[in-house]
Motif scaffolding. Structure first.
Motif, PDB file in Angstrom:
ATOM      1  N   GLY A  59      11.232  10.928  58.353  1.00 50.34           N
ATOM      2  CA  GLY A  59      10.122  10.462  59.734  1.00 50.34           C
ATOM      3  C   GLY A  59       9.008   9.971  58.879  1.00 50.34           C
ATOM      4  N   PHE A  60       8.852  10.013  57.882  1.00 54.00           N
ATOM      5  CA  PHE A  60       7.473   9.166  57.228  1.00 54.00           C
ATOM      6  C   PHE A  60       7.304   8.056  56.852  1.00 54.00           C
ATOM      7  CE2 PHE A  60       3.269  10.161  54.851  1.00 54.00           C
ATOM      8  CZ  PHE A  60       2.607  10.199  55.856  1.00 54.00           C
ATOM      9  N   GLY A  61       7.682   8.181  55.275  1.00 57.53           N
ATOM     10  CA  GLY A  61       7.989   6.780  54.468  1.00 57.53           C
ATOM     11  C   GLY A  61       8.164   6.801  53.157  1.00 57.53           C
ATOM     12  N   PHE A  62       7.994   6.196  52.680  1.00 57.63           N
ATOM     13  CA  PHE A  62       9.364   5.976  51.032  1.00 57.63           C
ATOM     14  C   PHE A  62       8.015   5.381  49.984  1.00 57.63           C
ATOM     15  CE2 PHE A  62      12.000   4.061  48.265  1.00 57.63           C
ATOM     16  CZ  PHE A  62      12.863   4.946  48.373  1.00 57.63           C
ATOM     17  N   TYR A  63       7.942   6.688  49.507  1.00 57.77           N
ATOM     18  CA  TYR A  63       7.305   6.205  47.432  1.00 57.77           C
ATOM     19  C   TYR A  63       7.583   5.911  46.293  1.00 57.77           C
ATOM     20  CZ  TYR A  63       4.278   9.939  49.721  1.00 57.77           C
ATOM     21  OH  TYR A  63       2.752  10.598  50.692  1.00 57.77           O
ATOM     22  N   VAL A  64       7.618   4.940  45.696  1.00 61.84           N
ATOM     23  CA  VAL A  64       7.893   4.239  44.267  1.00 61.84           C
ATOM     24  C   VAL A  64       6.756   4.839  43.480  1.00 61.84           C
ATOM     25  CG1 VAL A  64       8.931   2.070  43.310  1.00 61.84           C
ATOM     26  CG2 VAL A  64       9.643   2.720  45.409  1.00 61.84           C
ATOM     27  N   TRP A  65       7.400   5.301  42.610  1.00 60.36           N
ATOM     28  CA  TRP A  65       6.624   5.041  41.253  1.00 60.36           C
ATOM     29  C   TRP A  65       7.234   4.568  39.974  1.00 60.36           C
ATOM     30  CZ3 TRP A  65       8.330   9.138  44.153  1.00 60.36           C
ATOM     31  CH2 TRP A  65       7.300   9.678  44.683  1.00 60.36           C
ATOM     32  N   ILE A  66       6.449   3.473  39.740  1.00 56.17           N
ATOM     33  CA  ILE A  66       6.597   2.518  38.202  1.00 56.17           C
ATOM     34  C   ILE A  66       6.170   2.657  37.267  1.00 56.17           C
ATOM     35  CG2 ILE A  66       7.844   1.297  40.242  1.00 56.17           C
ATOM     36  CD1 ILE A  66       5.280  -1.399  39.409  1.00 56.17           C
ATOM     37  N   ASP A  67       6.657   1.823  35.959  1.00 58.46           N
ATOM     38  CA  ASP A  67       5.527   1.939  34.591  1.00 58.46           C
ATOM     39  C   ASP A  67       3.795   1.369  34.838  1.00 58.46           C
ATOM     40  OD1 ASP A  67       4.842   1.746  32.315  1.00 58.46           O
ATOM     41  OD2 ASP A  67       6.150   0.350  31.805  1.00 58.46           O
ATOM     42  N   PRO A  68       3.200   2.551  34.631  1.00 62.12           N
ATOM     43  CA  PRO A  68       1.953   1.474  35.325  1.00 62.12           C
ATOM     44  C   PRO A  68       1.324   0.423  34.358  1.00 62.12           C
ATOM     45  CG  PRO A  68       1.622   4.034  34.249  1.00 62.12           C
ATOM     46  CD  PRO A  68       3.049   3.437  34.331  1.00 62.12           C
ATOM     47  N   GLN A  69       2.122   0.334  32.919  1.00 62.53           N
ATOM     48  CA  GLN A  69       1.817  -0.797  31.991  1.00 62.53           C
ATOM     49  C   GLN A  69       2.133  -2.220  32.856  1.00 62.53           C
ATOM     50  OE1 GLN A  69       0.219  -0.471  29.640  1.00 62.53           O
ATOM     51  NE2 GLN A  69       0.388   1.786  29.565  1.00 62.53           N
ATOM     52  N   THR A  70       3.044  -2.240  33.204  1.00 64.82           N
ATOM     53  CA  THR A  70       3.275  -3.275  34.442  1.00 64.82           C
ATOM     54  C   THR A  70       2.462  -3.459  35.602  1.00 64.82           C
ATOM     55  OG1 THR A  70       5.143  -1.453  35.069  1.00 64.82           O
ATOM     56  CG2 THR A  70       5.137  -3.102  33.208  1.00 64.82           C
ATOM     57  N   GLN A  92       1.954  -7.308  38.186  1.00 62.30           N
ATOM     58  CA  GLN A  92       1.828  -8.262  36.869  1.00 62.30           C
ATOM     59  C   GLN A  92       3.263  -8.455  35.969  1.00 62.30           C
ATOM     60  OE1 GLN A  92      -1.609  -6.418  35.281  1.00 62.30           O
ATOM     61  NE2 GLN A  92      -0.026  -4.994  34.005  1.00 62.30           N
ATOM     62  N   ALA A  93       3.521  -7.630  35.694  1.00 60.55           N
ATOM     63  CA  ALA A  93       5.004  -7.751  35.374  1.00 60.55           C
ATOM     64  C   ALA A  93       6.281  -7.561  35.633  1.00 60.55           C
ATOM     65  CB  ALA A  93       4.797  -6.908  33.788  1.00 60.55           C
ATOM     66  N   TRP A  94       7.237  -7.047  35.677  1.00 58.13           N
ATOM     67  CA  TRP A  94       8.868  -6.554  35.988  1.00 58.13           C
ATOM     68  C   TRP A  94       8.385  -5.260  34.776  1.00 58.13           C
ATOM     69  CZ3 TRP A  94      11.690  -8.695  38.942  1.00 58.13           C
ATOM     70  CH2 TRP A  94      11.723 -10.421  38.708  1.00 58.13           C
ATOM     71  N   GLY A  95       8.696  -4.150  35.968  1.00 58.63           N
ATOM     72  CA  GLY A  95       8.852  -2.697  35.640  1.00 58.63           C
ATOM     73  C   GLY A  95       9.486  -1.843  36.109  1.00 58.63           C
ATOM     74  N   LYS A  96       9.560  -0.886  35.183  1.00 61.72           N
ATOM     75  CA  LYS A  96      10.816   0.225  35.168  1.00 61.72           C
ATOM     76  C   LYS A  96      10.499   1.030  36.617  1.00 61.72           C
ATOM     77  CE  LYS A  96      13.657   3.444  32.772  1.00 61.72           C
ATOM     78  NZ  LYS A  96      13.789   4.066  31.831  1.00 61.72           N
ATOM     79  N   VAL A  97      11.432   1.559  37.430  1.00 61.53           N
ATOM     80  CA  VAL A  97      11.169   2.581  38.353  1.00 61.53           C
ATOM     81  C   VAL A  97      11.551   3.477  38.021  1.00 61.53           C
ATOM     82  CG1 VAL A  97      11.879   2.707  40.923  1.00 61.53           C
ATOM     83  CG2 VAL A  97      12.255   0.003  40.503  1.00 61.53           C
ATOM     84  N   LEU A  98      10.158   4.152  37.925  1.00 60.72           N
ATOM     85  CA  LEU A  98      10.500   5.933  37.420  1.00 60.72           C
ATOM     86  C   LEU A  98      10.757   7.308  38.415  1.00 60.72           C
ATOM     87  CD1 LEU A  98       6.789   5.560  35.233  1.00 60.72           C
ATOM     88  CD2 LEU A  98       9.268   5.320  34.567  1.00 60.72           C
ATOM     89  N   ALA A  99      10.618   6.558  39.340  1.00 60.30           N
ATOM     90  CA  ALA A  99      11.159   7.814  40.706  1.00 60.30           C
ATOM     91  C   ALA A  99      11.079   7.140  41.640  1.00 60.30           C
ATOM     92  CB  ALA A  99      10.462   8.716  40.483  1.00 60.30           C
TER      93      ALA A  99
END
Length: 140
Positions: free
Chosen positions: A52-63, A39-46
């Motif tokens: 061999g599996f995949g890629f995780y991304v955690w972003i600011d839950p407010q955005t 819904q909005a521009w957010g900061k990538v936290l980690a």
């Protein structure tokens, strides 16, 4: 027979109709391609890559919102704070060329603090997390 003369319609007559059309378009709920973006521009936290599996991304839950109603939308176990979690599954155990571009963009966002929007079309293959199908960096 007399020719019929039609007066020119001036732009001012079209303005109320144009404003009405614009108001209806803005009142229409988000659908289609726009519905799957955060819904909005957010900061990538980690970020984290699982070989061999995949890629995780955690972003600011407010955005971010739980776009696909996936059960593991907010994850606090990995980070010290709640975060909106997205996951990109590697094809054949390795990232494709387009996935490498996405990973590079997210790494750039982490290192520079640049804000992102994430596109998620569904829950991932395992049904737990919102998939990571695309990313857009906020222009400066």
């Amino acid at each position: 027979m007399r020719p019929t003369t039609v007066q020119r319609v001036k732009k001012i007559l079209f303005q109320p109709g144009l404003y009405g059309l614009l108001a209806v378009a803005m009142a229409t709920p988000v659908s289609g391609w726009a519905a799957a973006w955060t819904q909005a521009w957010g900061k990538v936290l980690a970020t984290a890559s699982i070989t061999g599996f995949g890629f995780y991304v955690w972003i600011d839950p407010q955005t971010a919102n739980n776009i696909n109603n996936c059960p593991k939308y907010l994850e606090a176990a990995v980070l010290a704070q709640p975060a909106a979690e997205f996951f990109m599954t590697y094809s054949n155990g390795v990232p494709s060329e387009s996935q490498k571009v996405t990973i590079t963009q997210l790494s750039l966002a982490v290192s520079t603090g640049q804000l992102v929007k994430i596109y998620s079309g569904s829950c991932n293959n395992y049904g737990n997390y919102n998939s990571l199908d695309g990313v857009s960096l906020k222009p400066n």
